[in-house]
Scaffold this active site. Sequence first.
Site, short mmCIF file in Angstrom:
data_model
loop_
_atom_site.label_atom_id
_atom_site.label_comp_id
_atom_site.label_asym_id
_atom_site.label_seq_id
_atom_site.Cartn_x
_atom_site.Cartn_y
_atom_site.Cartn_z
N ASN A 218 0.68 -1.17 -0.12
CA ASN A 218 0.00 0.06 0.16
C ASN A 218 1.11 1.28 -0.58
OD1 ASN A 218 0.89 -0.91 2.91
ND2 ASN A 218 -1.03 0.31 3.39
N ILE A 219 0.02 2.51 -0.77
CA ILE A 219 0.90 4.04 -0.78
C ILE A 219 0.40 4.45 -0.76
CG2 ILE A 219 2.82 4.56 -2.86
CD1 ILE A 219 2.71 2.34 -4.37
N GLU A 220 0.10 5.24 0.75
CA GLU A 220 -0.95 6.29 0.34
C GLU A 220 -0.12 7.53 0.28
OE1 GLU A 220 -0.96 5.80 5.37
OE2 GLU A 220 -1.99 3.54 4.69
N ALA B 63 -0.85 12.13 1.33
CA ALA B 63 -1.02 13.20 2.45
C ALA B 63 -2.44 13.50 2.40
CB ALA B 63 -0.25 14.33 2.25
N CYS C 100 -10.97 -3.12 -3.87
CA CYS C 100 -10.24 -3.59 -4.61
C CYS C 100 -10.92 -4.74 -4.98
CB CYS C 100 -9.13 -4.43 -3.04
SG CYS C 100 -7.76 -3.03 -2.89
N GLU D 23 -3.14 -4.81 -2.87
CA GLU D 23 -3.46 -5.86 -3.96
C GLU D 23 -4.05 -4.54 -5.62
OE1 GLU D 23 -5.05 -4.90 -1.32
OE2 GLU D 23 -6.53 -5.89 0.26
O1 LIG Z 1 -6.60 -4.91 2.05
C1 LIG Z 1 -6.15 -3.83 2.42
C2 LIG Z 1 -6.36 -3.03 3.45
C3 LIG Z 1 -6.11 -1.93 3.23
N1 LIG Z 1 -5.21 -1.24 2.89
C4 LIG Z 1 -4.61 -0.49 3.22
C5 LIG Z 1 -4.84 0.81 2.21
C6 LIG Z 1 -4.02 1.92 3.96
O2 LIG Z 1 -2.93 2.48 3.41
C7 LIG Z 1 -4.13 1.54 5.05
C8 LIG Z 1 -5.48 1.37 5.97
O3 LIG Z 1 -7.03 1.54 5.14
O4 LIG Z 1 -4.31 -0.16 4.10
C9 LIG Z 1 -5.01 -2.58 2.15
O5 LIG Z 1 -3.80 -2.00 1.50
N2 LIG Z 1 -5.05 -3.41 1.61
ZN LIG Z 2 -8.11 -1.54 -0.85
#
Ligand SMILES: O=c1ccn([C@H]2C[C@H](O)[C@@H](CO)O2)c(=O)[nH]1
Ligand SMILES: [Zn+2]
Length: 136
Positions: A42-44, A46, A89, A55
């Site tokens: 996962n890539i957040e 700001a 997803c 995924e």
């Molecule tokens: O199956 C999942 C559930 C959450 N997130 C990420 C999104 C966000 O960056 C963090 C918190 O929701 O987790 C995923 O990448 N996949």
């Molecule tokens: Zn997702």
Amino acid sequence: MSYSQLIAKAREAQKKAYVPYSNFPVGAALLTKSGKIYTGCNIECASYGGTNCAERTAIFKAVSEGDKDIEAIAVVGATDEYTFPCGICRQVIVEYGKDIKLIIAKTEEEYKLFTIDDLLPNSFTPEDLDKPKGCC
Ligand SMILES: O=c1ccn([C@H]2C[C@H](O)[C@@H](CO)O2)c(=O)[nH]1
Ligand SMILES: [Zn+2]
């Protein structure tokens, strides 16, 4: 490629997660029907809506390389909890087939198996766009 090996790839990818806001790293590893592996984290952002889940990172890497035939996707979060794909997803996964397997894992030994159809039943898919529309 065994499920345990795919989970290990997802765990490795989780290390790359960019999660300064949630501090909730997730890793995914996608296996194509031809045996290739694409990983994702996962890539957040700001601006929170710009966040991409692990995924979808893996799927977009595969599709952008021309690999749309997805066999299975392993997902890992914490080692003591199962992390299930979010709704967005699930919809993106079903785009590529209702029979795609999801390996939702705590560890390489402890995981649950689903199909995307289990997790998103009665889904709207590309085939629905070809059905009669009942309007002009
Ligand atoms: O199956 C999942 C559930 C959450 N997130 C990420 C999104 C966000 O960056 C963090 C918190 O929701 O987790 C995923 O990448 N996949
Ligand atoms: Zn997702």
